[in-house]
Design a protein around this motif. Structure first.
Motif, short mmCIF file in Angstrom:
data_model
loop_
_atom_site.label_atom_id
_atom_site.label_comp_id
_atom_site.label_asym_id
_atom_site.label_seq_id
_atom_site.Cartn_x
_atom_site.Cartn_y
_atom_site.Cartn_z
N GLN A 1 22.31 25.10 -24.51
CA GLN A 1 21.28 24.08 -24.68
C GLN A 1 21.36 23.40 -26.03
OE1 GLN A 1 18.33 24.41 -26.72
NE2 GLN A 1 17.40 22.51 -26.04
N HIS A 2 21.64 24.19 -27.08
CA HIS A 2 21.61 23.61 -28.43
C HIS A 2 22.89 22.85 -28.79
CE1 HIS A 2 23.39 27.64 -28.94
NE2 HIS A 2 24.04 27.14 -29.97
N ARG A 3 23.84 22.75 -27.85
CA ARG A 3 25.07 22.02 -28.12
C ARG A 3 24.90 20.51 -27.90
NH1 ARG A 3 28.38 25.30 -31.10
NH2 ARG A 3 28.45 27.37 -30.16
N PHE A 4 23.80 20.12 -27.28
CA PHE A 4 23.59 18.70 -26.97
C PHE A 4 22.52 18.11 -27.89
CE2 PHE A 4 25.64 20.22 -23.21
CZ PHE A 4 26.35 19.13 -22.73
N SER A 5 22.79 16.91 -28.38
CA SER A 5 21.83 16.25 -29.26
C SER A 5 20.77 15.52 -28.43
CB SER A 5 22.55 15.23 -30.15
OG SER A 5 23.04 14.16 -29.37
N VAL A 6 19.71 15.09 -29.10
CA VAL A 6 18.65 14.32 -28.43
C VAL A 6 19.24 13.03 -27.85
CG1 VAL A 6 16.50 13.05 -28.78
CG2 VAL A 6 16.83 15.26 -29.90
N THR B 1 17.66 11.70 -12.48
CA THR B 1 18.35 12.82 -13.11
C THR B 1 17.61 14.14 -12.89
OG1 THR B 1 19.19 11.40 -14.86
CG2 THR B 1 19.22 13.75 -15.29
N HIS B 2 18.37 15.14 -12.49
CA HIS B 2 17.86 16.52 -12.49
C HIS B 2 18.49 17.21 -13.70
CE1 HIS B 2 16.03 16.38 -8.49
NE2 HIS B 2 17.06 15.61 -8.16
N LEU B 3 17.68 17.78 -14.55
CA LEU B 3 18.18 18.36 -15.79
C LEU B 3 18.02 19.88 -15.77
CD1 LEU B 3 19.23 18.04 -18.70
CD2 LEU B 3 16.85 17.80 -19.44
N VAL B 4 19.14 20.57 -15.89
CA VAL B 4 19.13 22.03 -16.01
C VAL B 4 19.81 22.38 -17.33
CG1 VAL B 4 19.88 24.22 -15.02
CG2 VAL B 4 19.25 22.34 -13.51
N GLU B 5 19.07 23.02 -18.21
CA GLU B 5 19.63 23.41 -19.50
C GLU B 5 19.75 24.93 -19.54
OE1 GLU B 5 18.49 20.42 -22.87
OE2 GLU B 5 16.64 21.19 -22.00
N MET B 6 20.82 25.41 -20.19
CA MET B 6 21.05 26.84 -20.26
C MET B 6 21.29 27.27 -21.70
SD MET B 6 23.64 27.36 -17.04
CE MET B 6 23.63 29.14 -17.26
N SER B 7 20.86 28.47 -22.03
CA SER B 7 21.16 29.02 -23.34
C SER B 7 21.25 30.53 -23.25
CB SER B 7 20.08 28.64 -24.36
OG SER B 7 20.38 29.23 -25.61
N ALA B 8 22.33 31.08 -23.78
CA ALA B 8 22.47 32.53 -23.88
C ALA B 8 21.99 33.01 -25.24
CB ALA B 8 23.93 32.93 -23.67
N THR B 9 21.74 32.07 -26.15
CA THR B 9 21.32 32.43 -27.50
C THR B 9 20.19 31.51 -27.93
OG1 THR B 9 23.67 32.83 -27.92
CG2 THR B 9 22.19 32.97 -29.81
N PRO B 10 18.95 31.80 -27.50
CA PRO B 10 17.84 30.93 -27.83
C PRO B 10 17.61 30.82 -29.35
CG PRO B 10 17.23 32.38 -26.05
CD PRO B 10 18.52 32.88 -26.59
N PRO C 1 15.42 28.86 -32.58
CA PRO C 1 14.00 28.53 -32.70
C PRO C 1 13.58 27.28 -31.92
CG PRO C 1 14.80 29.29 -34.80
CD PRO C 1 16.00 29.22 -33.89
N ARG C 2 14.40 26.23 -31.95
CA ARG C 2 14.05 25.01 -31.22
C ARG C 2 13.95 25.29 -29.72
NH1 ARG C 2 16.51 21.25 -28.28
NH2 ARG C 2 15.76 19.11 -28.33
N THR C 3 14.92 26.08 -29.20
CA THR C 3 14.89 26.42 -27.78
C THR C 3 13.64 27.21 -27.45
OG1 THR C 3 17.29 26.65 -27.99
CG2 THR C 3 16.31 27.33 -25.91
N GLN C 4 13.30 28.17 -28.31
CA GLN C 4 12.11 29.00 -28.08
C GLN C 4 10.85 28.14 -28.06
OE1 GLN C 4 13.77 32.42 -27.20
NE2 GLN C 4 11.58 32.36 -27.54
N ALA C 5 10.80 27.15 -28.95
CA ALA C 5 9.63 26.27 -29.00
C ALA C 5 9.53 25.45 -27.72
CB ALA C 5 9.73 25.35 -30.21
N MET C 6 10.66 24.97 -27.20
CA MET C 6 10.64 24.19 -25.97
C MET C 6 10.20 25.04 -24.78
SD MET C 6 14.03 21.78 -26.32
CE MET C 6 13.67 20.92 -24.79
N LEU C 7 10.64 26.31 -24.79
CA LEU C 7 10.23 27.22 -23.71
C LEU C 7 8.73 27.46 -23.75
CD1 LEU C 7 13.09 29.89 -23.84
CD2 LEU C 7 12.83 28.03 -22.22
N SER C 8 8.20 27.60 -24.97
CA SER C 8 6.78 27.93 -25.13
C SER C 8 5.87 26.72 -24.95
CB SER C 8 6.55 28.55 -26.51
OG SER C 8 7.29 29.73 -26.67
N TYR C 9 6.29 25.56 -25.47
CA TYR C 9 5.38 24.41 -25.53
C TYR C 9 5.90 23.15 -24.83
CZ TYR C 9 3.92 27.43 -29.37
OH TYR C 9 3.55 28.50 -30.13
#
Length: 218
Positions: free
Chosen positions: A3-8, A19-28, A30-38
């Protein structure tokens, strides 16, 4: 992929009403964690591995190094592959309040060459492409058993039989890096050992960070 390999900007370029967007991360991170939470995202957690793994992580001091080396030697005799990761390509950084710089990749390789003569291969960011490919071929074919590298091999590497990882000066790596490096072990299942080697005294904060990595495989 991650997930964190792609820029805004890259996401905006890909997105539209269809578009259907599926993002994956094996190593969340902080930014990923924030998106998951909020971020009002639908979240699916994959909690099972594709193959059964038995990965152990140990923090090793200089006083415990002999036991680590003996274990690695036995693994090589059994035909296993070993990855040794160094924090720097060259010897050019002095630690705070220290007069001894961090060892370079080639210095570490020279020490291990004495233990495994002819079985060591070196890879870092300045290694010519063809030489890197040859080194990985030698490791995969069994002509070599130990690869000494920087984090250039952090992601995307699968070597059958890679059972042991030694991270030299592990305190110099972040949690996400250590998690990614450990993920190179036993990709097809089975036993693996990750040694977080700290040859010098480290701060309590650094030790607690390594302890957090060693305490879980999640």
């Amino acid at each position: 992929d991650e997930q964190h390999r792609f820029s805004v900007e890259q996401r905006i370029a890909l997105a539209n009403d269809k578009t259907h967007l599926v993002e994956m991360s094996a190593t969340p991170i902080p930014r990923t964690q924030a998106m998951l939470s909020y971020g009002s995202m639908n979240v699916v957690r994959l909690t099972e591995r594709h193959s059964a793994q038995d990965i152990h992580t140990e923090i090793v001091t200089r006083e415990q190094a002999r036991e680590m080396v003996d274990h690695v030697k036995n693994m090589v005799v059994q035909g296993d592959r070993i990855l040794i990761v160094c924090p720097r390509k060259e010897q050019q950084e002095i630690l705070d309040e220290e007069t001894v710089p961090l060892p370079s990749v080639h210095e570490v390789a020279e020490k291990w060459e004495k233990i495994f003569p002819g079985k060591i291969r070196v890879v870092h960011s300045d290694t010519p492409d063809e030489e890197s490919k040859r080194a990985l071929r030698d490791i995969k074919s069994g002509h070599a058993s130990v690869i000494v590298a920087t984090t250039v091999l952090e992601c995307g590497l699968t070597i059958e039989g890679l059972r042991a990882l030694v991270v030299v000066h592990a305190e110099r790596f972040g949690v996400a890096q250590l998690h990614q490096l450990r993920g190179r072990l036993s990709r097809h299942g089975g036993y693996g050992i990750c040694y977080l080697f700290v040859p010098r005294k480290i701060s309590d904060r650094s030790f607690s960070r390594l302890l957090a990595v060693a305490s879980t495989n999640d």
